[in-house]
Design a protein around this motif. Structure first.
Motif: not given
Length: 462
Positions: A91, A95, A98, A343, A345, A349-350, A358, A362, A434, A436
């Motif tokens: 990221r 970003q 994240k 990935a 986030h 965002e989730k 998005p 992870t 993150s 997620n």
């Protein structure tokens, strides 16, 4: 632990690239493997004061001018080459809410990874030598080695090719427009030619976006029941087949560097037809490889049933038949690597409607535990082959010399884990910024005790 010399004593060494599976002692000096011997036979054993405490790194030597070293007692543990993930999103730049390179590589170290290849869909895009170098700078605070993958086209727009030799000189190890497929035949053909001439692999995100616009999960009965638009499997395998046709043509014509064939690597493979296409390409002698993520060999579209945004990724979770094809591809050797597609986030965002969330989850801290529990424990893939998919084979795919093995002279990249320990992953305790993940609370197998990157202990577990 900061000593430049480390003795790893009493562990069971599994080094697939070297064909070693037996009890060995290792000596790491100045970031490299300097000795691999039978138990008790290293040069450091001659130091009478070199004592250790079970399970701890402790001082040894240091008297009468003897070498000072640290000792890790690995009795009952597996010692293996550090894991290598060839598909992560760190990221940065742009970003940091994240993930950062520092937090992402801390998660990598906790998962047993000592090297990661970072995708270029950053802000701004990593399409220049300057950003490639920025990602590798010491100021980023990376715990493990970061290998940037450069963007194939400027701004990931699929139009103008970047300067591949300049990206490579800055440290890029491959090129890709990951997150954005290269749809135009002519552009993809030129990417393959120029990358081959530069000595780089081409990693393709295989998704025909002309078929997936507005879609948020796999096409099928589950999407129909949930009222969601589905991505047809053909959007993936159709592009894989197109790319293989281009590789076939270029290989036959001798296009590339010195007549070398292009190397096409299919990222995050998720459909049975895509695996079948890779299998046939290999039978035809082409340099076509692929990776599979743990979520694609463990989960199916049914995990979306409660509109769980932690089960939303791209490519999406597929059918049970596709999931089974990923397992079979791993077991029969068609799949070349396990890669996480880590990935991250931010929570906000989730925590939205499924279609607005998005894509991505992870994965760095769960890949080894899931692979050991399921590929090895349930599906009986030999432990050496599991570790090869996570170390030696990824290293070979992207040409990481001196990594993915623990032979003398190689980088001192080591993971030491308890192969019998079962543990539950808790997302709240993740080193990643993150949380997620669909694997929160899942039982894993194989607890990482130490991760050593280029001779530095970068993670020590309980």
């Amino acid at each position: 632990m900061s000593a430049s010399t480390i003795l790893i004593r009493g562990g069971h060494l599994i080094d697939p690239a070297a064909g070693v599976e037996s009890r060995k002692d290792l000596v790491l000096r100045d970031g490299r493997v300097s000795e691999v011997t039978d138990p008790g036979k290293t040069s450091l054993e001659k130091v009478k004061n070199g004592k250790s405490k079970a399970g701890n790194g402790t001082n040894g030597g240091g008297s009468n001018g003897a070498e000072t070293f640290e000792v890790i007692d690995a009795t009952g543990l597996t010692v293996a080459p550090g894991l290598i993930d060839i598909h992560v999103h760190l990221r940065e730049p742009g970003q940091g809410h994240k993930e950062t390179i520092a937090t992402g590589t801390a998660a990598a170290a906790a998962g047993g990874f000592t090297a990661v290849a970072a995708m270029p869909n950053t802000v701004p895009t990593n399409d220049s030598p300057e950003i490639t170098r920025w990602m590798q700078a010491p100021e980023r605070g990376a715990s493990v080695r970061v290998f940037p993958i450069g963007a194939a086209t400027r701004g990931l727009k699929g139009e103008v090719l970047n300067d591949f030799p300049a990206l490579k000189a800055a440290g890029a190890v491959a090129v890709t427009d990951d997150g954005h497929p290269i749809l135009k035949d002519g552009t993809m053909r030129e990417v393959l030619i120029q990358a081959t001439r530069a000595g780089l692999s081409v990693v393709q995100h295989a998704e025909d976006t002309r078929m997936t616009g507005g879609c948020s999960m796999n096409y099928g009965p589950t999407a129909f029941r949930l009222g969601l638009r589905g991505m047809p499997p053909a959007a993936e395998y159709g592009l894989v087949e197109r790319d293989i046709r281009l590789v076939t043509e270029l290989s036959a014509n001798g296009k590339g560097r010195g007549g070398h064939s292009p190397h096409l690597h299919v990222a995050h493979t998720s459909t049975a037809q895509a695996v079948a296409a890779v299998r046939q390409a290999r039978r035809n002698g082409l340099r076509v490889t692929c990776e599979v993520a743990p979520h694609h060999f463990l989960l199916t579209e049914e995990h979306v049933a409660a509109y769980d945004t932690h089960a939303k990724m791209n490519p999406p979770l597929r059918s049970e038949a596709d999931r089974d094809a990923m397992i079979q591809g791993i077991l029969d050797g068609v799949v070349d690597a396990i890669a996480t597609d880590h990935a991250p986030h931010a929570a906000f965002e989730k925590e939205v409607e499924f279609e607005r969330a998005p894509n991505g989850i992870t994965g760095l801290e769960t890949a080894l535990g899931l692979s050991l529990k399921w590929l090895h424990g349930e599906w009986k893939l030999p432990l050496g082959r599991v570790l090869s998919l996570l170390s030696a084979q990824p290293a070979a795919l992207l040409g990481f010399r001196g990594r993915g093995t623990l032979t003398v002279g190689s980088f001192a990249d080591v993971v030491i884990f308890d192969p019998k320990a079962e543990w539950a992953f808790r997302a709240k305790d993740s080193k990643s910024k993150s949380k997620n993940t669909p694997f929160d609370g899942w039982t894993m197998r194989g607890k990482v005790r130490w991760t050593i990157s280029e001779g530095r202990v970068v993670f020590q577990g309980s």
